[in-house]
Design a protein around this motif. Structure first.
Motif, mmCIF file in Angstrom:
data_model
loop_
_atom_site.group_PDB
_atom_site.id
_atom_site.type_symbol
_atom_site.label_atom_id
_atom_site.label_comp_id
_atom_site.label_asym_id
_atom_site.label_seq_id
_atom_site.Cartn_x
_atom_site.Cartn_y
_atom_site.Cartn_z
ATOM 1 N N GLU A 474 0.809 -1.211 0.000
ATOM 2 C CA GLU A 474 0.000 0.000 0.000
ATOM 3 C C GLU A 474 0.847 1.268 0.000
ATOM 4 O O GLU A 474 0.365 2.352 -0.317
ATOM 5 N N SER A 475 2.121 1.157 0.380
ATOM 6 C CA SER A 475 3.009 2.314 0.388
ATOM 7 C C SER A 475 4.449 1.834 0.297
ATOM 8 O O SER A 475 4.755 0.698 0.682
ATOM 9 N N ASP A 493 2.270 6.897 -1.485
ATOM 10 C CA ASP A 493 1.237 6.507 -0.537
ATOM 11 C C ASP A 493 0.204 5.635 -1.251
ATOM 12 O O ASP A 493 0.391 5.264 -2.417
ATOM 13 N N GLU A 494 -0.878 5.306 -0.581
ATOM 14 C CA GLU A 494 -1.857 4.378 -1.150
ATOM 15 C C GLU A 494 -2.441 4.911 -2.451
ATOM 16 O O GLU A 494 -2.625 4.159 -3.416
ATOM 17 N N THR A 495 -2.721 6.211 -2.508
ATOM 18 C CA THR A 495 -3.291 6.794 -3.732
ATOM 19 C C THR A 495 -2.296 6.714 -4.882
ATOM 20 O O THR A 495 -2.655 6.357 -6.015
ATOM 21 N N ALA A 496 -1.042 7.040 -4.590
ATOM 22 C CA ALA A 496 -0.013 6.987 -5.634
ATOM 23 C C ALA A 496 0.219 5.553 -6.107
ATOM 24 O O ALA A 496 0.443 5.314 -7.299
ATOM 25 N N GLN A 498 -1.996 3.154 -6.210
ATOM 26 C CA GLN A 498 -3.105 2.799 -7.094
ATOM 27 C C GLN A 498 -2.888 3.366 -8.492
ATOM 28 O O GLN A 498 -3.226 2.733 -9.495
ATOM 29 N N GLY A 499 -2.303 4.556 -8.555
ATOM 30 C CA GLY A 499 -2.033 5.159 -9.853
ATOM 31 C C GLY A 499 -1.024 4.383 -10.683
ATOM 32 O O GLY A 499 -1.032 4.456 -11.916
ATOM 33 N N GLU A 501 -1.029 1.320 -11.191
ATOM 34 C CA GLU A 501 -1.698 0.269 -11.961
ATOM 35 C C GLU A 501 -1.959 0.729 -13.384
ATOM 36 O O GLU A 501 -1.946 -0.067 -14.323
#
Length: 646
Positions: A474-475, A493-496, A498-499, A501
């Motif tokens: 996740e990070s 971080d988790e948002t980055a 996911q990006g 992918e």
């Protein structure tokens, strides 16, 4: 004993030897008839009478492997390898398979460590990743419900395929007496069957599949495309109900596609090359298959061709060394952008194992992940298919010749809550010199967790490119570095994460220390454009600030730098006045650097020299042009430990 379909694949390799010479050896005769126990006896007898050729020794080793005598197989392969390291990639994989069975994975790992200069990076990375996965707790995270199909019998049943909404196609060698259409055909030929899928996943009332043309020979490994409402399958090359042969006397398998009312057309056909396990992906109109072309990576490799309206539109394209290995790869199946396939590569759990790789565009695949014990076993597991269940979770089927089965090969069903195969994270890109924009070779690229524990480290290629793959997190923190270069760090971080992918390319830039310095006045100084203070002033101007910012970047990039700030004036004005002015200017430069993040520990000295170090003839009392006086007014930031940093 290998399953029926893998024996057909094995024929490709032994046939290439049989063409080259007359088979006068009794051991050769048995070997090419797949009578491996008899071949072993014959070869051993012949070996006592005269030395066996390299080909015959390989046949003997293969016979040991096929009969499960892994100790003798390993010893024989190694005997050959010690005499001549130039064995085929196929036999190299067989040797490591046998070695793993007798000496364990550690022995194979040690052997691989001595061959890093001759083996592909992809193969070594695939092996390392899967070995680590097998030793971790992540290997069997999912809870599979696996069941043997009630309709399995003593024959070989394999290669399942979903058909329509509630049926299953599969390949079998079971008795064909119930098939009036083919009642004269011998049982040794493979045939396609169809059965209904019950509510519990069991298959009901299997019968010969009649929507393919009548044939007296092989028809096998079907795949049904819902979008085309057609079945792709392999069939013996035949003409006018007779097998056709190439110049060496070999009959091969072709890929066919049904075209309605019991008819079919050839899609892939070659008199000397067999094609296996067709799979059609509707989204891309690609037809995937396995074949043993001479330019492949080992045994059978996975390929695809582009198609349009039932026509082949491209030459076969190899899926590359991330997927294909020195072993055999077969039975491709794509589900939700994941490629599932089977391979007998040496780092598996047994014979054929099922793997999953994420498809990342046309050219990139993630490391193939072994699906672990359960779906895989110490025997052969292949022919994997999966779909969303009508109730919840997923349902799928695969083939195996594991010992608890009912026949030579059985079809197994399974249900599971999530897609099989752990999720991985891939980072790839290029490490570049920030000045020249050229790639930096052999730079260390490291991934850390949030506690700064090192997860993985690799080095860039000659062009500065890199590729890293780890189990999903996740990070993380990514760092690139090299001696005489700065470090570049990015946190995700988790948002980055996911990006990544959608776009997993992460380029990094490093400052090269030698690009930041130059030689002046027999000293190594930070490279800056010359700037001036206003006459008689020591206030930092915007032009000066722009140049001093370069020094700030240099120290932040190389925190070990030790500096001396020098300020010099020209000879105009009084000597004492110039000395005081230059000291104030040196102190002003120091203050600016410290205000912008440079530690005072990096600045060992700030010295104003006044007019003591004039660099031309413009001393007191000498008339000079303005530009010559300007040469003497200068500010230098000297790197005192340049030769000691690295």
């Amino acid at each position: 004993m290998k399953n029926t379909f893998l024996i057909l694949i094995a024929f490709l390799f032994v046939n290439s030897f049989s063409v080259a010479q007359d088979k006068k050896s009794r051991g050769d005769d048995f070997f090419f008839e797949y009578k491996y126990p008899q071949a072993i006896s014959a070869y051993k007898k012949e070996k006592n009478e005269h030395p066996l050729s390299k080909r015959q020794l390989l046949n003997l080793a293969d016979s040991y492997l096929q009969t499960g005598n892994y100790k003798n197989a390993s010893d024989t392969y190694l005997e050959i390898y010690r005499e001549d390291t130039k064995i085929s990639t196929y036999h190299f994989n067989n040797m490591l398979q046998a070695m793993a069975k007798t000496s364990g994975q550690d022995r194979v790992k040690a052997f691989l460590a001595t061959k890093t200069d001759v083996l592909s990076n992809e193969l070594l990375e695939n092996a390392e990743f899967n070995y680590e996965l097998q030793e971790s707790e992540k290997a069997n995270d999912l809870n599979y419900q696996i069941f043997n199909i009630n309709s399995n019998g003593s024959a070989s049943d394999f290669s399942p395929s979903f058909y329509k909404d509630d049926k299953l196609l599969f390949t079998s060698t079971r008795s064909l007496k119930a098939n009036k259409k083919k009642e004269t055909r011998e049982k040794e030929y493979l045939e396609i069957f169809v059965a209904k899928i019950g509510i519990d996943g069991q298959i009901l009332n299997p019968n010969p599949f009649l929507d393919v043309p009548v044939s007296e020979f092989h028809q096998a490994t079907p795949f049904y495309s819902k979008t085309k409402d057609a079945v792709f399958y392999v069939s013996s090359n035949e003409e006018d109900d007779q097998l056709t042969f190439d110049e060496s006397g070999k009959n091969s398998l072709a890929v066919m596609m049904t075209s309605g009312e019991g008819t079919a057309q050839y899609l892939l056909r070659d008199p000397s090359t067999s094609f296996y396990y067709p799979f059609y992906e509707a989204k891309t109109s690609r037809l995937y298959f396995a074949a043993n072309f001479p330019e492949g990576f080992g045994g059978t490799d996975l390929y695809y061709v582009d198609t349009s309206e039932g026509q082949i539109m491209s030459a076969p394209i190899n899926l590359g060394s991330r997927i294909n290995t020195p072993g055999n790869e077969v039975s491709p199946f794509v589900f939700e952008n994941s490629l599932y396939f089977a391979s007998d590569i040496f780092y598996g759990l047994g014979g054929m194992d099922i793997y999953k790789s994420e498809m990342q565009g046309d050219e990139f695949f993630s490391i193939p992940i072994n699906l672990g014990m359960g779906l895989n076993s110490v025997d052969d597991d292949f022919g994997f298919i999966i779909k969303n269940n009508t109730t919840e979770g997923l349902i799928g089927y695969f083939s195996s010749n594991r010992t608890e089965g009912k026949g030579k090969d059985d079809i197994y069903g399974f249900t599971v809550d999530e897609k099989p195969g752990i999720k991985t994270l891939v980072l790839r890109g290029q490490v570049n010199n920030s000045s020249s924009k050229e790639g930096v070779s052999k730079a260390a690229v490291k991934i850390y967790d949030t506690d700064l524990n090192l997860i993985k480290e690799i080095y860039t290629k000659e062009d500065g490119t890199y590729r890293l793959e780890i189990p999903w997190r996740e990070s993380l923190m990514l760092e690139a570095s090299k001696e005489r270069y700065s470090a570049s760090i990015q946190s995700f971080d988790e948002t980055a994460i996911q990006g990544l992918e959608d776009n997993n390319i992460v380029d990094l830039e490093l400052l090269f220390l030698d690009d930041l310095v130059e030689e002046k006045e027999d000293q190594t100084v930070l490279k800056m454009k010359k700037f001036y203070f206003q006459k008689g002033n020591y206030k930092i101007t915007p032009e000066a600030a722009a140049e001093l910012d370069k020094a700030v970047i240099a120290v932040k990039s190389f925190p070990q730098l030790q500096l001396r700030i020098e300020s010099h004036t020209d000879s105009r004005g009084g000597g004492a006045t110039n000395f005081k002015l230059s000291q104030r200017r040196a102190d002003a430069i120091k203050g600016y650097l410290e205000q912008h993040g440079v530690s005072s520990s990096n600045i060992l000295y700030s010295i104003g020299y006044g007019e003591d170090k004039i660099i031309n003839s413009c001393k007191n009392g000498v008339f000079c042009l303005e530009q010559l006086h300007n040469q003497n007014e200068r500010q230098l930031i000297v790197v005192l430990n340049y030769d000691l940093i690295f």
